[in-house]
Write a protein that holds these residues in place. Structure first.
Motif, short mmCIF file in Angstrom:
data_model
loop_
_atom_site.label_atom_id
_atom_site.label_comp_id
_atom_site.label_asym_id
_atom_site.label_seq_id
_atom_site.Cartn_x
_atom_site.Cartn_y
_atom_site.Cartn_z
N THR A 88 0.84 -1.21 0.00
CA THR A 88 0.00 0.00 0.00
C THR A 88 0.87 1.25 0.00
OG1 THR A 88 -0.07 0.42 2.39
CG2 THR A 88 -1.62 -1.21 1.54
N LEU A 89 0.26 2.37 -0.39
CA LEU A 89 0.90 3.67 -0.22
C LEU A 89 1.07 3.91 1.29
CD1 LEU A 89 1.42 6.17 -2.23
CD2 LEU A 89 -0.57 7.17 -1.11
N ILE A 90 2.15 4.55 1.67
CA ILE A 90 2.33 4.94 3.08
C ILE A 90 1.47 6.20 3.31
CG2 ILE A 90 3.98 5.73 4.81
CD1 ILE A 90 6.16 4.23 3.11
N PRO A 91 0.54 6.17 4.27
CA PRO A 91 -0.32 7.33 4.47
C PRO A 91 0.51 8.60 4.71
CG PRO A 91 -1.08 5.50 5.80
CD PRO A 91 0.24 5.09 5.23
N ARG A 92 0.10 9.70 4.04
CA ARG A 92 0.82 10.98 4.16
C ARG A 92 0.01 11.94 5.03
NH1 ARG A 92 3.43 7.97 0.58
NH2 ARG A 92 4.27 8.92 -1.32
N PRO A 93 0.69 12.80 5.81
CA PRO A 93 -0.03 13.80 6.62
C PRO A 93 -0.95 14.68 5.75
CG PRO A 93 2.29 13.78 7.21
CD PRO A 93 2.15 12.86 6.04
N SER A 181 -11.36 10.01 -2.39
CA SER A 181 -10.29 9.21 -2.99
C SER A 181 -8.95 9.94 -2.97
CB SER A 181 -10.64 8.84 -4.44
OG SER A 181 -9.65 7.97 -4.96
N ASN A 182 -7.91 9.17 -2.68
CA ASN A 182 -6.53 9.63 -2.91
C ASN A 182 -5.96 8.67 -3.96
OD1 ASN A 182 -3.89 10.45 -2.89
ND2 ASN A 182 -3.39 9.46 -0.94
N PRO A 183 -6.27 8.94 -5.24
CA PRO A 183 -5.84 8.02 -6.30
C PRO A 183 -4.39 8.30 -6.69
CG PRO A 183 -6.97 9.88 -7.27
CD PRO A 183 -6.95 10.13 -5.78
N PRO A 184 -3.80 7.47 -7.57
CA PRO A 184 -2.49 7.84 -8.11
C PRO A 184 -2.65 9.09 -8.98
CG PRO A 184 -3.36 5.91 -9.22
CD PRO A 184 -4.31 6.23 -8.11
N TYR A 185 -1.68 10.01 -8.91
CA TYR A 185 -1.82 11.22 -9.73
C TYR A 185 -0.49 11.79 -10.20
CZ TYR A 185 -1.35 13.29 -4.98
OH TYR A 185 -0.95 13.61 -3.70
N ASP A 197 11.97 7.51 -0.97
CA ASP A 197 11.10 6.48 -0.39
C ASP A 197 10.07 5.92 -1.37
OD1 ASP A 197 12.51 7.30 1.82
OD2 ASP A 197 10.76 7.50 3.13
N VAL A 198 9.59 6.74 -2.32
CA VAL A 198 8.52 6.26 -3.21
C VAL A 198 8.93 5.05 -4.05
CG1 VAL A 198 7.23 8.44 -3.39
CG2 VAL A 198 9.01 7.93 -5.05
N ARG A 199 10.25 4.84 -4.21
CA ARG A 199 10.72 3.66 -4.97
C ARG A 199 10.22 2.36 -4.36
NH1 ARG A 199 16.77 3.88 -4.25
NH2 ARG A 199 16.08 4.95 -2.36
N THR A 204 1.40 1.45 -8.83
CA THR A 204 -0.02 1.60 -9.18
C THR A 204 -0.74 2.57 -8.23
OG1 THR A 204 -0.38 -0.36 -7.83
CG2 THR A 204 -0.37 -0.67 -10.23
N ALA A 205 -0.13 2.84 -7.06
CA ALA A 205 -0.74 3.81 -6.13
C ALA A 205 -0.20 5.21 -6.35
CB ALA A 205 -0.47 3.38 -4.68
N LEU A 206 0.76 5.35 -7.27
CA LEU A 206 1.45 6.63 -7.44
C LEU A 206 1.23 7.26 -8.81
CD1 LEU A 206 4.83 5.52 -5.83
CD2 LEU A 206 3.35 7.31 -4.92
N ALA A 207 1.48 6.49 -9.88
CA ALA A 207 1.53 7.06 -11.23
C ALA A 207 0.26 6.77 -12.00
CB ALA A 207 2.74 6.50 -11.97
N ASP A 267 -2.11 23.42 -3.33
CA ASP A 267 -3.45 22.91 -3.62
C ASP A 267 -3.38 21.39 -3.62
OD1 ASP A 267 -5.01 25.22 -3.94
OD2 ASP A 267 -4.12 25.57 -5.91
N ARG A 268 -4.22 20.72 -2.84
CA ARG A 268 -4.06 19.27 -2.69
C ARG A 268 -5.37 18.51 -2.83
NH1 ARG A 268 0.04 16.65 -3.79
NH2 ARG A 268 1.30 18.17 -2.67
N VAL A 269 -6.50 19.17 -2.50
CA VAL A 269 -7.78 18.45 -2.55
C VAL A 269 -8.81 19.33 -3.25
CG1 VAL A 269 -9.67 17.45 -1.17
CG2 VAL A 269 -7.31 17.23 -0.38
N1 GLN Z 1 1.48 12.71 -2.51
C1 GLN Z 1 2.19 11.53 -2.88
C2 GLN Z 1 3.62 11.86 -3.26
O1 GLN Z 1 3.87 12.88 -3.83
C3 GLN Z 1 1.52 10.81 -4.02
C4 GLN Z 1 0.31 10.12 -3.57
C5 GLN Z 1 -0.56 9.74 -4.71
O2 GLN Z 1 -0.14 9.60 -5.86
N2 GLN Z 1 -1.78 9.55 -4.41
O3 GLN Z 1 4.51 11.09 -2.97
#
Ligand code: GLN
Length: 276
Positions: A88-93, A181-185, A197-199, A204-207, A267-269
């Motif tokens: 899973t993605l590591i939850p971000r603040p 949703s916090n999708p890949p973006y 760390d993202v490596r 699939t949770a990131l890009a 801007d995040r949400v």
């Molecule tokens: N905010 C995350 C990052 O920049 C990405 C999370 C996401 O793609 N949902 O590492």
């Protein structure tokens, strides 16, 4: 080696990290099974051989770039302790912004869907704040869903149902009050994906495609058909994507559209509502 020596050793070893001091304290607490204040109260306390071995091993893994949350297997998010794995993605603040915005609109008895729940961070935070709502948490990855289910039961949350599948295709309810949703973006060719760390997190949770918006486009179109009139959609996105995401909301017929800034003033949400 005593606690003060261990902190010195770890911080010096982790100079490549963005946060050597915090990383080192978290890894030492994990090795000693203690809270941070213990480190400062007992600096002269000697580590046992096993504790020292474990600590040195964790520092070496962190030096190789492995995220602290993977080494300790957990991350705090909102008020919850969440298990985290490489699935899973590591939850971000910053994602707590989405939770607090959604809570402003959340009322008892609402039905909510969290798409791409990962560790369950958003779904479980909302479920923990409103025991009388029902949260559907979906993810395409069975391994991620297993982590989210564990986190629900470990936090004694029983108002969450889990569904496997891609975005809203997993959810048969078509009268939702709220979708989050916090999708890949991230853009698929973004150089940051091969750094830091993202490596170690699932790609699939990131890009999400050339402009990072492939999944957000799909979610917005699907959401329109699954929300009730006056239902709300909350989507996390990249710091430079607010304008494009607002345009996608508008094109799909959403009104009351607004974007909100994270702790870093980006801007995040973006939030929108369907008309009556
Ligand atoms: N905010 C995350 C990052 O920049 C990405 C999370 C996401 O793609 N949902 O590492």
């Amino acid at each position: 080696m005593n606690i003060a020596d261990a902190l010195n050793y770890g911080q010096t070893a982790l100079t490549d990290s963005d946060s050597p001091s915090i990383d080192c304290q978290v890894l030492l607490c994990h090795s000693l099974e203690c809270v941070t204040s213990y480190l400062h109260t007992w600096p002269e306390k000697e580590l046992s051989n096993e504790q020292q071995q474990l600590f040195e091993q964790l520092i070496a893994q962190r030096q190789n770039g492995q995220p602290v949350a993977h080494l300790t297997g957990q991350r705090g998010f909102w008020t919850l302790d969440l298990k985290v794995t490489a699935d899973t993605l590591i939850p971000r603040p910053d994602t707590e912004l989405l939770v607090s915005l959604a809570l402003e609109k959340l009322t008892p008895q609402m039905t909510i869907a969290d798409l791409g729940t990962g560790s369950g961070a958003i779904a479980l935070s909302l479920a923990s704040e409103e025991a009388n709502c029902t949260v559907f948490a979906s993810d395409a990855s069975p391994a991620a869903l297993a982590v989210a289910k564990y986190n629900a039961s470990n936090n004694q949350l029983n108002n969450v149902q889990f569904w496997q599948g891609s975005w809203l295709s997993a959810i048969s309810v078509h009268c939702l009050d709220m979708i989050v949703s916090n999708p890949p973006y991230i853009e698929a060719d973004d150089e940051h994906l091969s750094q830091g760390d993202v490596r170690f997190e699932p790609i699939t949770a990131l890009a999400s495609g050339a402009d990072g918006l492939d999944d957000i486009r799909e979610i917005i179109v699907q959401a329109k058909h699954c929300l009730k009139p006056e239902g709300w959609l909350f989507i996390e996105h990249g710091y430079h994507q607010a304008k494009q995401v607002q345009e996608l909301f508008f094109a799909a017929g959403f009104i009351t559209i607004s974007s909100h800034k994270d702790y870093g003033d980006n801007d995040r949400v973006t939030v929108g509502q369907l008309p009556l």
